[in-house]
Design an enzyme around this catalytic site. Structure first.
Site, PDB file in Angstrom:
ATOM      1  NE  ARG A  98       0.362  10.482  10.071  1.00  0.00           N
ATOM      2  CZ  ARG A  98      -0.443   9.523   9.246  1.00  0.00           C
ATOM      3  NH1 ARG A  98      -1.571   9.035   9.232  1.00  0.00           N
ATOM      4  NH2 ARG A  98       0.505   8.819   8.425  1.00  0.00           N
ATOM      5  CB  CYS A 144      -4.585   6.628   9.976  1.00  0.00           C
ATOM      6  SG  CYS A 144      -5.313   5.349   9.164  1.00  0.00           S
ATOM      7  CG  ASP A 180       2.573   1.538   9.519  1.00  0.00           C
ATOM      8  OD1 ASP A 180       2.357   2.404  10.208  1.00  0.00           O
ATOM      9  OD2 ASP A 180       3.348   1.389   8.267  1.00  0.00           O
ATOM     10  CE  LYS A 198      -2.225   2.758   3.402  1.00  0.00           C
ATOM     11  NZ  LYS A 198      -1.366   3.334   4.325  1.00  0.00           N
ATOM     12  CG  ASN A 199       2.210   2.799   3.499  1.00  0.00           C
ATOM     13  OD1 ASN A 199       0.988   3.205   3.151  1.00  0.00           O
ATOM     14  ND2 ASN A 199       2.580   2.402   4.864  1.00  0.00           N
ATOM     15  NE  ARG A 209      -7.240   5.217   4.151  1.00  0.00           N
ATOM     16  CZ  ARG A 209      -6.009   5.461   5.092  1.00  0.00           C
ATOM     17  NH1 ARG A 209      -6.371   5.377   6.245  1.00  0.00           N
ATOM     18  NH2 ARG A 209      -4.853   5.502   4.881  1.00  0.00           N
TER      19      ARG A 209
HETATM   20  N1  EPU Z   1       7.214  14.109  10.509  1.00  0.00           N
HETATM   21  C1  EPU Z   1       7.409  15.392  11.001  1.00  0.00           C
HETATM   22  N2  EPU Z   1       7.267  16.282   9.818  1.00  0.00           N
HETATM   23  C2  EPU Z   1       7.189  16.053   8.724  1.00  0.00           C
HETATM   24  C3  EPU Z   1       7.117  14.654   8.175  1.00  0.00           C
HETATM   25  C4  EPU Z   1       6.968  13.766   9.352  1.00  0.00           C
HETATM   26  O1  EPU Z   1       7.511  15.807  12.066  1.00  0.00           O
HETATM   27  O2  EPU Z   1       7.268  16.999   7.690  1.00  0.00           O
HETATM   28  C5  EPU Z   1       7.203  13.099  11.581  1.00  0.00           C
HETATM   29  C6  EPU Z   1       5.646  12.428  11.952  1.00  0.00           C
HETATM   30  O3  EPU Z   1       4.909  13.264  12.710  1.00  0.00           O
HETATM   31  C7  EPU Z   1       6.160  10.982  12.521  1.00  0.00           C
HETATM   32  C8  EPU Z   1       7.508  11.026  11.998  1.00  0.00           C
HETATM   33  O4  EPU Z   1       8.027  12.193  11.558  1.00  0.00           O
HETATM   34  O5  EPU Z   1       6.248  11.327  14.020  1.00  0.00           O
HETATM   35  C9  EPU Z   1       7.541  10.031  10.868  1.00  0.00           C
HETATM   36  O6  EPU Z   1       6.564  10.438   9.983  1.00  0.00           O
HETATM   37  P1  EPU Z   1       6.681   9.944   8.309  1.00  0.00           P
HETATM   38  O7  EPU Z   1       6.772  11.231   7.397  1.00  0.00           O
HETATM   39  O8  EPU Z   1       7.675   9.077   8.134  1.00  0.00           O
HETATM   40  O9  EPU Z   1       5.318   9.375   8.094  1.00  0.00           O
HETATM   41  P2  EPU Z   1       4.493   9.342   6.727  1.00  0.00           P
HETATM   42  O10 EPU Z   1       5.584   9.147   5.643  1.00  0.00           O
HETATM   43  O11 EPU Z   1       3.615  10.155   7.014  1.00  0.00           O
HETATM   44  C10 EPU Z   1       4.396   6.547   6.385  1.00  0.00           C
HETATM   45  C11 EPU Z   1       3.272   5.677   6.280  1.00  0.00           C
HETATM   46  C12 EPU Z   1       2.724   5.480   7.491  1.00  0.00           C
HETATM   47  C13 EPU Z   1       3.826   4.931   8.336  1.00  0.00           C
HETATM   48  C14 EPU Z   1       4.894   5.747   8.568  1.00  0.00           C
HETATM   49  C15 EPU Z   1       5.942   5.755   9.232  1.00  0.00           C
HETATM   50  C16 EPU Z   1       2.521   6.184   3.879  1.00  0.00           C
HETATM   51  C17 EPU Z   1       1.422   6.697   3.217  1.00  0.00           C
HETATM   52  N3  EPU Z   1       2.224   6.122   5.202  1.00  0.00           N
HETATM   53  O12 EPU Z   1       3.572   7.836   6.871  1.00  0.00           O
HETATM   54  O13 EPU Z   1       1.861   4.289   7.251  1.00  0.00           O
HETATM   55  O14 EPU Z   1       3.064   4.814   9.783  1.00  0.00           O
HETATM   56  O15 EPU Z   1       5.457   6.355   7.170  1.00  0.00           O
HETATM   57  O16 EPU Z   1       6.577   4.390   8.839  1.00  0.00           O
HETATM   58  O17 EPU Z   1       3.499   5.748   3.452  1.00  0.00           O
HETATM   59  C18 EPU Z   1       0.052   2.964   7.744  1.00  0.00           C
HETATM   60  O18 EPU Z   1       0.186   2.396   6.776  1.00  0.00           O
HETATM   61  O19 EPU Z   1      -0.858   2.707   8.559  1.00  0.00           O
HETATM   62  C19 EPU Z   1       0.590   4.432   8.024  1.00  0.00           C
HETATM   63  C20 EPU Z   1      -0.062   4.976   8.753  1.00  0.00           C
END
Ligand code: EPU
Length: 430
Positions: free
Chosen positions: A121, A116, A305, A22-23, A397
């Protein structure tokens, strides 16, 4: 509206095939915008996020065909249509439309993402990257406006290791002038998958999968065909279900290397696991699982996750386990629901203390987010009696044909439509 019902206590046996990640999918589909000709993506998971992203590509003038697990994207007539509202708000990963549209058209208007609810975030690191490449970024009435006369390569140090920011900056930088260096980049396998697609389109990317990624901008990207890597989180969820209730389960079509942190933790708990090139075997549900502590970390650490479904398994282990989420410290909405099922768990700050060893009881529970849903499914498989899970749309999702896959393993699981009273209850509690 529907609910998922699970009659617990049935042992699982057989082989479960794992779908594409998915990601990765949610980044690869927007990446298709950057090409000048047809992009074909194979091994897509059958999840609602894929359909929504394909519709977004249509909204900006693209043509898409979804046939089974293959999506064909025709980007030739796409244009910089603003997307302040609508579908874009339905999923968090629509933030990849920012990087892809900025990279292609030098401008974009994208409504701030939904997805979610895991606590705050932020996307400040994405924005920092876009600005470093030369974009002017403003936030107006819940939408991000991005505009650049020209995108120029830059050196960007991420203050937080972020999957989304790393991928989004790659998307914006592949057609920028000159070299971009992303330092403190995330290393998740999905980042390598996106870099592979972009490289097949003609992009020049080095270092994906390490913490320094170098991108030399190119003028044109052309179409290509790409097959998505297996979903390590879906695979991990089935490994947990098998550890909880498996007689003998093979998790098939995976990259076991991507799941080493989970495999190690399960072995530490006393689960018997064997791996080969593309499968994991889990033998015999063990009633004497040992309690373990676990802390989520960025890849290759234990994935956030899988923290929620792992917590469900820990309710079965003898003794006390401490679960700490260092990535999303509010990712504990499943705990109240597990308590309704009789679990003894206390949350303190970013940790949950699980006193395990007690059989869960079926109950009416609500999935507040995707992986909370996975946690409740595993709890339901283990529990005495029937568990009713609402909030199924969150599970849809991210999990491809979950019921069918569980049924094939011998689980008793089915769906029912909510009656009017139940619908009202769900609406008033969300
Ligand atoms: N963060 C910041 N600033 C940013 C971006 C992130 O402070 O600009 C913080 C976030 O708040 C968090 C950490 O950095 O504490 C990591 O966030 P990351 O950006 O890596 O998460 P994401 O890219 O928004 C993806 C996955 C998530 C998964 C996370 C961590 C996708 C679409 N989503 O989210 O997947 O939990 O990486 O591995 O790729 C899920 O699949 O259930 C899901 C939520």
């Amino acid at each position: 509206m529907e609910k998922l019902l699970i009659e617990g206590g049935h042992l699982l046996e057989g082989t479960v095939p794992i779908s594409g990640a998915k990601n990765s999918a949610v980044a690869l589909i927007p990446a298709g915008i950057l090409a000048d000709s047809t992009v074909t993506i194979d091994n897509l998971p059958d999840i609602s996020d894929v359909g929504i992203l394909a519709e977004l590509l249509e909204e900006i003038g693209g043509k898409t065909e979804l046939d089974g697990d293959t999506l064909t994207i025709h980007p030739e007539n796409m244009f910089a249509m603003p997307l302040p509202n609508g579908h874009v708000k339905k999923l968090r990963a629509s933030y990849y439309m920012m990087g892809a549209m900025l990279g292609k058209f030098k401008k974009a208007v994208i409504g701030l993402p939904g997805g979610c609810n895991l606590g705050p975030r932020p996307i400040d690191q994405h924005i920092k990257g876009f600005e470093a490449l030369g974009a002017k970024v403003t936030n107006e009435q819940g939408a991000i406006y991005l505009q650049a006369d020209e995108l120029t390569g830059a050196r960007i140090y991420l203050d937080v290791v972020s999957v989304g920011a790393t991928i989004n900056i790659m998307l914006a930088a592949v057609k920028a002038k000159g070299r971009t260096v992303i330092e403190n980049a995330a290393k998740e396998p999905e980042i390598i998958d996106v870099a592979t697609l972009l490289s097949n389109m003609g992009a020049k990317i080095k270092g994906a999968g390490t913490n320094v990624i170098r991108i030399d901008g190119v003028e044109h990207l052309s179409g290509c065909r790409h097959s998505i890597i297996p979903d390590r989180i879906e695979a991990g969820t089935f490994m947990l279900a098998a550890a909880a209730m498996g007689r003998s389960v093979i998790i098939d079509n995976i990259i076991p290397y991507h799941l080493e942190s989970l495999t190690a933790k399960l072995r530490e708990m006393g689960v018997r696991i064997e791996t080969n090139d593309d499968q994991v075997f889990i033998h015999g549900a063990n009633s004497d699982l040992t309690a373990v502590d676990v802390k989520t970390l960025v890849y290759p650490g234990f994935p956030t996750d899988l923290q929620q479904p792992f917590t469900s398994l820990l309710t079965k282990a003898q003794g006390s386990s401490m679960v700490t989420d260092t990535i999303y410290n509010a990712r504990f909405k499943h705990i109240d629901e597990l308590r309704r099922m009789g679990a003894d768990i206390k949350v303190e700050g970013r940790s949950a203390l699980v006193n395990g060893g007690k059989r869960l009881e079926g109950a009416r529970v609500r999935a507040s987010d995707l992986r909370a849903g996975a946690a409740l499914v595993i709890a339901g498989l283990m529990a005495n009696g029937v568990t009713e899970i609402t909030g199924v749309e969150h599970i849809d999702r991210g999990y491809s044909n979950l019921e069918e896959k569980l049924k094939n393993l011998g689980a008793t699981v089915w769906r029912e439509t909510l009656d009017t009273k139940e619908e009202e209850e769900v609406k008033s509690s969300s």
